[in-house]
Design a protein around this motif. Structure first.
Motif, PDB file in Angstrom:
ATOM      1  N   ASP A 143      22.561 -28.465  -5.784  1.00 40.83           N
ATOM      2  CA  ASP A 143      21.127 -28.951  -5.248  1.00 40.83           C
ATOM      3  C   ASP A 143      21.365 -30.427  -4.856  1.00 40.83           C
ATOM      4  O   ASP A 143      20.553 -31.364  -4.912  1.00 40.83           O
ATOM      5  CB  ASP A 143      20.227 -28.767  -6.348  1.00 40.83           C
ATOM      6  CG  ASP A 143      18.664 -29.273  -5.582  1.00 40.83           C
ATOM      7  OD1 ASP A 143      18.566 -28.914  -4.644  1.00 40.83           O
ATOM      8  OD2 ASP A 143      17.844 -29.550  -6.727  1.00 40.83           O
ATOM      9  N   HIS A 148      22.890 -29.759   0.743  1.00 38.79           N
ATOM     10  CA  HIS A 148      22.090 -29.863   1.362  1.00 38.79           C
ATOM     11  C   HIS A 148      22.029 -30.211   2.830  1.00 38.79           C
ATOM     12  O   HIS A 148      21.326 -29.396   3.775  1.00 38.79           O
ATOM     13  CB  HIS A 148      20.809 -30.721   1.066  1.00 38.79           C
ATOM     14  CG  HIS A 148      20.033 -30.146  -0.335  1.00 38.79           C
ATOM     15  ND1 HIS A 148      19.178 -29.372   0.055  1.00 38.79           N
ATOM     16  CD2 HIS A 148      19.930 -30.370  -1.374  1.00 38.79           C
ATOM     17  CE1 HIS A 148      18.636 -28.871  -1.090  1.00 38.79           C
ATOM     18  NE2 HIS A 148      19.094 -29.559  -2.114  1.00 38.79           N
ATOM     19  N   TYR A 151      22.927 -26.467   4.011  1.00 34.09           N
ATOM     20  CA  TYR A 151      21.803 -25.567   4.123  1.00 34.09           C
ATOM     21  C   TYR A 151      20.947 -26.003   5.478  1.00 34.09           C
ATOM     22  O   TYR A 151      20.571 -25.034   6.118  1.00 34.09           O
ATOM     23  CB  TYR A 151      20.807 -25.899   2.688  1.00 34.09           C
ATOM     24  CG  TYR A 151      21.658 -25.619   1.314  1.00 34.09           C
ATOM     25  CD1 TYR A 151      22.557 -24.542   1.252  1.00 34.09           C
ATOM     26  CD2 TYR A 151      21.284 -26.372   0.222  1.00 34.09           C
ATOM     27  CE1 TYR A 151      23.159 -24.241  -0.004  1.00 34.09           C
ATOM     28  CE2 TYR A 151      21.912 -26.326  -0.750  1.00 34.09           C
ATOM     29  CZ  TYR A 151      22.912 -24.964  -1.018  1.00 34.09           C
ATOM     30  OH  TYR A 151      23.432 -24.869  -2.343  1.00 34.09           O
ATOM     31  N   ARG A 152      20.663 -27.553   5.425  1.00 37.63           N
ATOM     32  CA  ARG A 152      19.936 -27.985   6.648  1.00 37.63           C
ATOM     33  C   ARG A 152      20.467 -27.560   7.708  1.00 37.63           C
ATOM     34  O   ARG A 152      19.881 -27.037   8.857  1.00 37.63           O
ATOM     35  CB  ARG A 152      19.715 -29.359   6.538  1.00 37.63           C
ATOM     36  CG  ARG A 152      18.816 -29.898   7.866  1.00 37.63           C
ATOM     37  CD  ARG A 152      17.621 -29.040   7.849  1.00 37.63           C
ATOM     38  NE  ARG A 152      16.850 -28.884   6.762  1.00 37.63           N
ATOM     39  CZ  ARG A 152      15.686 -28.057   6.625  1.00 37.63           C
ATOM     40  NH1 ARG A 152      15.542 -27.163   7.773  1.00 37.63           N
ATOM     41  NH2 ARG A 152      14.860 -27.932   5.766  1.00 37.63           N
ATOM     42  N   ARG A 180      16.862 -23.931  -7.314  1.00 36.47           N
ATOM     43  CA  ARG A 180      16.213 -25.230  -6.841  1.00 36.47           C
ATOM     44  C   ARG A 180      16.252 -25.276  -5.249  1.00 36.47           C
ATOM     45  O   ARG A 180      15.562 -25.686  -4.677  1.00 36.47           O
ATOM     46  CB  ARG A 180      16.358 -26.333  -7.608  1.00 36.47           C
ATOM     47  CG  ARG A 180      15.820 -26.347  -8.981  1.00 36.47           C
ATOM     48  CD  ARG A 180      15.814 -27.676  -9.585  1.00 36.47           C
ATOM     49  NE  ARG A 180      17.347 -28.378  -9.410  1.00 36.47           N
ATOM     50  CZ  ARG A 180      18.201 -28.120 -10.378  1.00 36.47           C
ATOM     51  NH1 ARG A 180      17.919 -27.481 -11.592  1.00 36.47           N
ATOM     52  NH2 ARG A 180      19.413 -28.720 -10.302  1.00 36.47           N
ATOM     53  N   ALA A 181      17.656 -25.178  -4.886  1.00 33.04           N
ATOM     54  CA  ALA A 181      17.952 -25.471  -3.403  1.00 33.04           C
ATOM     55  C   ALA A 181      17.493 -24.448  -2.574  1.00 33.04           C
ATOM     56  O   ALA A 181      16.823 -24.869  -1.559  1.00 33.04           O
ATOM     57  CB  ALA A 181      19.340 -25.403  -3.424  1.00 33.04           C
ATOM     58  N   THR A 183      14.727 -22.546  -2.788  1.00 34.31           N
ATOM     59  CA  THR A 183      13.400 -22.838  -2.634  1.00 34.31           C
ATOM     60  C   THR A 183      12.917 -23.958  -1.697  1.00 34.31           C
ATOM     61  O   THR A 183      11.742 -23.724  -1.185  1.00 34.31           O
ATOM     62  CB  THR A 183      12.633 -23.068  -4.242  1.00 34.31           C
ATOM     63  OG1 THR A 183      13.159 -24.414  -4.557  1.00 34.31           O
ATOM     64  CG2 THR A 183      12.752 -22.240  -4.997  1.00 34.31           C
ATOM     65  N   GLN A 184      13.777 -24.720  -1.233  1.00 36.31           N
ATOM     66  CA  GLN A 184      13.408 -25.786  -0.037  1.00 36.31           C
ATOM     67  C   GLN A 184      13.671 -25.129   1.213  1.00 36.31           C
ATOM     68  O   GLN A 184      13.414 -25.700   1.983  1.00 36.31           O
ATOM     69  CB  GLN A 184      14.342 -26.865  -0.582  1.00 36.31           C
ATOM     70  CG  GLN A 184      14.214 -27.466  -1.865  1.00 36.31           C
ATOM     71  CD  GLN A 184      15.192 -28.744  -2.037  1.00 36.31           C
ATOM     72  OE1 GLN A 184      14.892 -29.582  -1.412  1.00 36.31           O
ATOM     73  NE2 GLN A 184      15.720 -28.884  -3.280  1.00 36.31           N
ATOM     74  N   TYR A 185      14.283 -23.987   1.232  1.00 38.06           N
ATOM     75  CA  TYR A 185      14.571 -23.265   2.667  1.00 38.06           C
ATOM     76  C   TYR A 185      14.007 -22.093   2.785  1.00 38.06           C
ATOM     77  O   TYR A 185      14.649 -21.080   2.791  1.00 38.06           O
ATOM     78  CB  TYR A 185      16.095 -23.237   2.841  1.00 38.06           C
ATOM     79  CG  TYR A 185      16.713 -24.783   2.652  1.00 38.06           C
ATOM     80  CD1 TYR A 185      16.905 -25.538   4.038  1.00 38.06           C
ATOM     81  CD2 TYR A 185      17.179 -25.201   1.382  1.00 38.06           C
ATOM     82  CE1 TYR A 185      17.298 -26.816   3.815  1.00 38.06           C
ATOM     83  CE2 TYR A 185      17.810 -26.442   1.454  1.00 38.06           C
ATOM     84  CZ  TYR A 185      17.734 -27.160   2.455  1.00 38.06           C
ATOM     85  OH  TYR A 185      18.404 -28.488   2.502  1.00 38.06           O
TER      86      TYR A 185
END
Length: 306
Positions: A143, A148, A151-152, A180-181, A183-185
């Motif tokens: 995370d 990130h 992921y992005r 946690r990570a 849930t951001q995507y």
């Protein structure tokens, strides 16, 4: 029953790196690490030094497997071009994932070539401390900033993100951080390999971890799950219990059958990997159809989906 193998590998040459240094072929389907540790990495039916697309297709055809998803990792060494060529040659049989090291100095150029020029639509990260990202780099926060960026990049391009976080109790096995990570995507589809690689005695840990990752954009492949329950052998009762728990917690529509061939076939037969699920007494016929075919068809081969 129709089958898709959601976790397989082609190998042009064994050129891996791991916690034991470089991995190189030494003949007879064996490989040796820089520590001097040697072992069988390819089964005899694949040859001495490689696993060609045609060798995978022979196994698949012999077992009625329609398609396969070709993943990658540091274990064999990245095989990006060879994997891409396999999918280009057999587009009706293979979907291909690319992989890269985010610490590469020219990582942006690498990503542009793989995903913008070659057009890979799946990215695979093995982050394990055995033969993944954390085998050759300091521990990475799943995370954190480095991941990130990965992921992005994937989310911006609509890629499917496949991740292997290694085994429980290793530094890479970061279920909390991964949850946690993810849930951001919410727009991106994630696949977690090996059902989180639970070992014997990890039933309660697995249940808690699956509950954390029971998210609407997360799937789990079952590749080599049964081999983590050694010394148990087919029909792998503990691993079957873990599959049953996964069905209860995340649902049969979130599970993907996979073999992890070719290396897994040095420890058991492809037939047993199929029958481990096909003969599972706790799964319904509908469960098995989803796990063997429907879920992977809809995720990786949408033109083949129902």
């Amino acid at each position: 029953m129709k089958i898709i193998d959601a976790h397989a590998h082609v190998v042009q040459c064994i050129a891996g790196t791991g916690s034991q240094g470089e991995l190189r072929p030494c003949g007879g389907g064996r490989a040796v690490y820089a520590t001097g540790n040697s072992f069988q990495i390819l089964p005899p039916e694949f040859g001495e030094y490689d696993a060609t697309p045609e060798s995978l297709l022979r196994v698949m055809d012999a077992h009625g497997v329609e398609k396969a998803v070709l993943l990658q990792g540091n274990y064999f060494g990245f095989q990006n071009l060879y994997t891409w060529e396999a999918a280009q040659t057999y587009p009706d049989r293979f979907a291909a994932a690319a992989s890269y090291d985010p610490f590469s100095y020219q990582a942006e150029k690498i990503k542009a070539h793989l995903f913008d020029e070659l057009g890979f639509r799946i990215v695979k990260f093995e982050v394990s401390s055995g033969s993944g990202l954390m085998a050759n780099h300091p521990p990475v926060d799943l995370d954190g900033e480095v991941m990130h960026r990965c992921y992005r990049h994937a989310a911006d391009r609509g890629l499917i993100f496949v991740i292997d976080i290694g085994k429980p109790r290793s530094v890479s096995w970061q279920v909390d951080a991964l949850s946690r990570a993810i849930t951001q995507y919410p727009e991106m589809k994630f696949v977690v390999c090996h059902l989180l690689s639970p070992q014997l005695g990890d039933g309660e840990l697995l249940r808690r971890s699956l509950a954390q990752l029971a998210l609407p954009n997360v799937w789990f492949d079952l590749a080599a799950l049964c081999l983590n329950s050694k010394p148990e052998v087919f029909p792998y009762p503990t691993a079957r219990d873990y599959v049953g728990a996964a069905v209860d917690i995340v649902g049969a529509d979130r599970l993907l059958w996979g073999s992890d061939m070719p290396s897994s076939m040095t420890r058991d037969s492809y037939r047993h990997f199929i029958d481990f699920i096909a003969q599972h007494p706790g799964l319904t016929g509908g469960d098995k159809e989803k796990i063997f075919y429907d879920n992977a068809a809809n995720l990786f081969f949408p033109a083949s989906g129902e």
